[in-house]
Design a protein around this motif. Structure first.
Motif, PDB file in Angstrom:
ATOM      1  N   ILE A 112     -13.503 -12.294 -21.469  1.00  0.00           N
ATOM      2  CA  ILE A 112     -13.013 -13.530 -22.085  1.00  0.00           C
ATOM      3  C   ILE A 112     -12.906 -13.345 -23.600  1.00  0.00           C
ATOM      4  N   VAL A 154     -17.975 -16.607 -27.452  1.00  0.00           N
ATOM      5  CA  VAL A 154     -17.762 -17.129 -26.100  1.00  0.00           C
ATOM      6  C   VAL A 154     -19.048 -17.777 -25.575  1.00  0.00           C
ATOM      7  N   VAL A 159     -10.348 -20.069 -16.947  1.00  0.00           N
ATOM      8  CA  VAL A 159     -10.598 -19.649 -18.331  1.00  0.00           C
ATOM      9  C   VAL A 159      -9.322 -19.747 -19.154  1.00  0.00           C
ATOM     10  N   GLU A 160      -8.227 -19.259 -18.591  1.00  0.00           N
ATOM     11  CA  GLU A 160      -6.951 -19.321 -19.314  1.00  0.00           C
ATOM     12  C   GLU A 160      -6.583 -20.762 -19.639  1.00  0.00           C
TER      13      GLU A 160
END
Length: 661
Positions: free
Chosen positions: A14, A25, A53-54
């Motif tokens: 990530i 993060v 996550v995107e």
């Protein structure tokens, strides 16, 4: 949930996608209740859904400057199979270049087929070659333990060596052969080093995924150039796809220690003109395979393990290679030049006899080059000093056929009579050590230089010993953080440049890293000036913020980029002197107090370092004392090294006898 949704990503992945550190993060996860929940992994190494996550990153404005390729790699990795992910990347490269050819590789699954299609679309939007190189590099990093690759620096050196050693007239088209090409590092280096028009590349690899990736890489390099490529998938020794081809140059990093290389079925093969390679010497089979494909005067450079130079089983073949002039030189590389990194590998330089009485050397000697001294020892991740290694080896190669030129120190011409003994050992270190023995005049000069050094040390010691110190209340100090807030200093931190930036040229600056400081203090890399966030100018104070390499000094050279854990302090000259600041900062007790942990691998919090609070006129006196103390320290270090070298050389000379006084 679709396959895309199920793709797992770690915190580190990530961070890569978002272009931030892993700590950032972790902070997002703690501070934002909306951050995606864990779908797998452990509490220490959690995994999250790529799709979630995107979406979260987009909703929170964290993907403003990030391209689609960062989101592609986790999906390739999720394919699981090394071969399928490699073939999918190669298929994506083919589609980036030829979108009208939809036929996919037969071994690709429907999921991999769809992913290759999407990757090709991203590549056409963000740059086909850049996208392919990005995916290829991630694939190599992921499967590094399963693959043996040739580092780009070594590949470039080998290509330059082959082009320099080759004999023969210039021609319209040069032919390159790599019979064990892997992912094409050597062939790519040759394409980049050969700047003349007309090149034909013949490459072979028995692993279909590696061969496909080589084809993709070379196709991109061949764009807008007169380059033809033929990539074959085959076992070269058993089933040579280029049996009738002849090459001007050949490069090879063959597999090592393979017992099942075809000894029985190839016993009568016509390539073994120097003798049938023993079952335990597959490397000598590769050597003769390369020679069989060279045009008259053609040259080959091959990476070999050091044992090939001395093993008893191969001495007859080594002797034949030397007598015929086919083996022209051997170079011992520093450890960590290529896999396996713990071994000091060798380069064998081969050349086929030219037609007629051309300017070939008659094979009365061989050039042996010991380049092991270019190892960057003392670093956490050892690596060669590529700049020094490249220059030294190419300088040595320039003397190969020039009998009137003396090879550089560390290289020596050895007559065949000395090599063709019972062992036929061509290990360079065996001969270069004796050739490096200093003369009487050289020893005398070294003793004179050492004496001058001791005199300078005595002068500094005499002056430093007279300095007096007042007893009483300690002087007032301020932290670097306070001085930055007050405007007396500006602070900038170095960063790791992107790989694509670090290998670029044009408008480049030297790049200094902590590893360089642990070696010899000289920058080992280059980086484009536009990609360097921290550039030290003359008069800036540079600080290393890691305990094992903690130091501070005033930069007095041309502009220089800094890597991670290195910092620039730019001084307001009306408030503080740079040499005074550097002297205060590099005090060992100062570094210990500002350290974040007790171990030698801990960081040093630059903002917590203490600086004396003195008026400018008093700073000048302190700065002079700091300078003298620093000069004394450098002389001590140099004297220690020089003195030990003199003891070693004098011991060797005394043990050899011939003492006259």
């Amino acid at each position: 949930m679709s396959a895309h949704d199920a793709v797992p990503v770690s915190l580190a992945e990530i961070a890569r996608i978002a272009g931030v550190g892993r700590a950032a993060v972790s902070n997002w996860r703690r501070r934002h209740d909306s951050f995606p929940t864990r779908i797998g992994g452990t509490d220490v190494s959690p995994q999250f859904s790529l799709a979630e996550v995107e979406q979260w990153l987009r909703d929170n404005g964290k993907l403003k400057d990030i391209g689609g390729r960062e989101l592609l790699w986790p999906r390739f990795e999720a394919l699981g199979s090394r071969n399928e992910s490699g073939l999918a990347i190669a298929e994506a490269a083919r589609r980036m270049r030829s979108p009208q050819q939809p036929t996919a590789h037969p071994e690709l699954s429907a999921q991999a087929h769809d992913l290759a299609t999407e990757a090709a679309k991203v590549g056409r939007e963000e740059g086909p070659r850049e996208t392919f190189e990005f995916l290829l590099q991630r694939w190599l990093e992921t499967h590094v333990r399963q693959l043996s690759t040739t580092p780009p620096q070594l590949a470039a050196l080998m290509a330059r060596m082959a082009l320099a050693v080759r004999l023969g007239p210039a021609q319209e088209r040069l032919t390159l052969l790599d019979p064990a090409c892997g992912t094409g590092h050597l062939a790519a280096a040759a394409v980049q080093e050969y700047d003349s028009p007309g090149l034909e590349v013949l490459a072979c690899e028995r692993d279909p995924a590696l061969a496909a990736l080589t084809a993709g890489r070379l196709d991109f390099l061949a764009e807008d150039r007169d380059i033809r490529t033929r990539i074959a998938t085959a076992d070269t020794l058993r089933d040579d796809p280029f049996a009738s081809a002849q090459a001007d140059i050949a490069l090879c990093n063959p597999p090592f220690n393979e017992r099942d290389w075809g000894y029985e079925e190839l016993a009568t093969d016509q390539r073994w003109t120097h003798g049938l390679p023993p079952r335990t010497e597959p490397e000598l089979a590769w050597v003769q395979h390369l020679l069989s494909h060279l045009k008259p005067g053609g040259a080959a450079v091959v990476v070999l393990p050091p044992a090939v130079a001395s093993r008893k089983a191969g001495r007859r073949i080594r002797g034949s290679l030397l007598r015929t002039g086919a083996l022209r030189a051997v170079v011992s590389l520093p450890a960590a030049s290529a896999q396996p990194h713990s071994v000091s590998l060798q380069l064998w330089i081969l050349r086929a006899a030219p037609d007629g009485p051309a300017a070939a050397h008659p094979g009365q000697d061989a050039l042996l080059v010991d380049a092991t001294r270019f190892a960057r020892s003392g670093t956490r991740e050892p690596s060669p000093d590529w700049g020094g290694l490249d220059s030294f080896v190419l300088t040595a190669m320039a003397t190969l056929d020039q009998l009137d030129q003396e090879p550089p120190k560390g290289a020596v011409r050895v007559p065949l009579l000395d090599l063709l003994d019972d062992e036929v050992d061509v290990t360079p270190g065996r001969y270069t050590a004796a050739a490096a023995e200093p003369s009487r005049e050289q020893l005398s000069d070294k003793w004179d230089a050492f004496g001058s050094m001791l005199s300078d040390m005595a002068d500094h010691a005499q002056r430093l010993s007279t300095l007096g110190f007042e007893a009483g209340t300690p002087q007032t100090t301020a932290t670097v953080g306070d001085l930055v807030k007050a405007g007396a200093l500006t602070l900038r931190a170095g960063q790791q440049p992107l790989e694509s930036a670090a290998t670029a040229c044009g408008g480049a600056l030297p790049l200094l890293t902590v590893a360089d400081l642990l070696h010899d203090g000289a920058p080992s890399g280059m980086v484009p000036s536009g990609s360097a966030p921290a550039i030290a100018e003359e008069g800036d104070v540079v600080v290393a913020g890691v305990a094992r390499a903690f130091k501070a000094w005033v930069h007095e050279g041309p502009p220089m980029a800094l890597g991670p854990q290195l910092y620039i302090l730019r001084v307001d000259s009306e408030k503080m002197g740079a040499h005074f600041l550097a002297g205060c900062l590099r005090a060992p007790a100062n570094g210990r107090q500002a350290g974040t942990h007790a171990s030698s691998s801990s960081r040093v919090d630059i903002r917590r370092l203490q600086v004396l609070q003195l008026p400018p006129e008093k700073q000048t006196v302190y700065a002079e004392a700091f300078r003298r103390l620093h000069a004394f320290e450098e002389l001590l270090t140099t004297a220690d090294s020089s003195g030990k070298g003199l003891v070693s050389e004098m011991s060797d000379r005394l043990a050899a006898g011939g003492l006259t006084t």
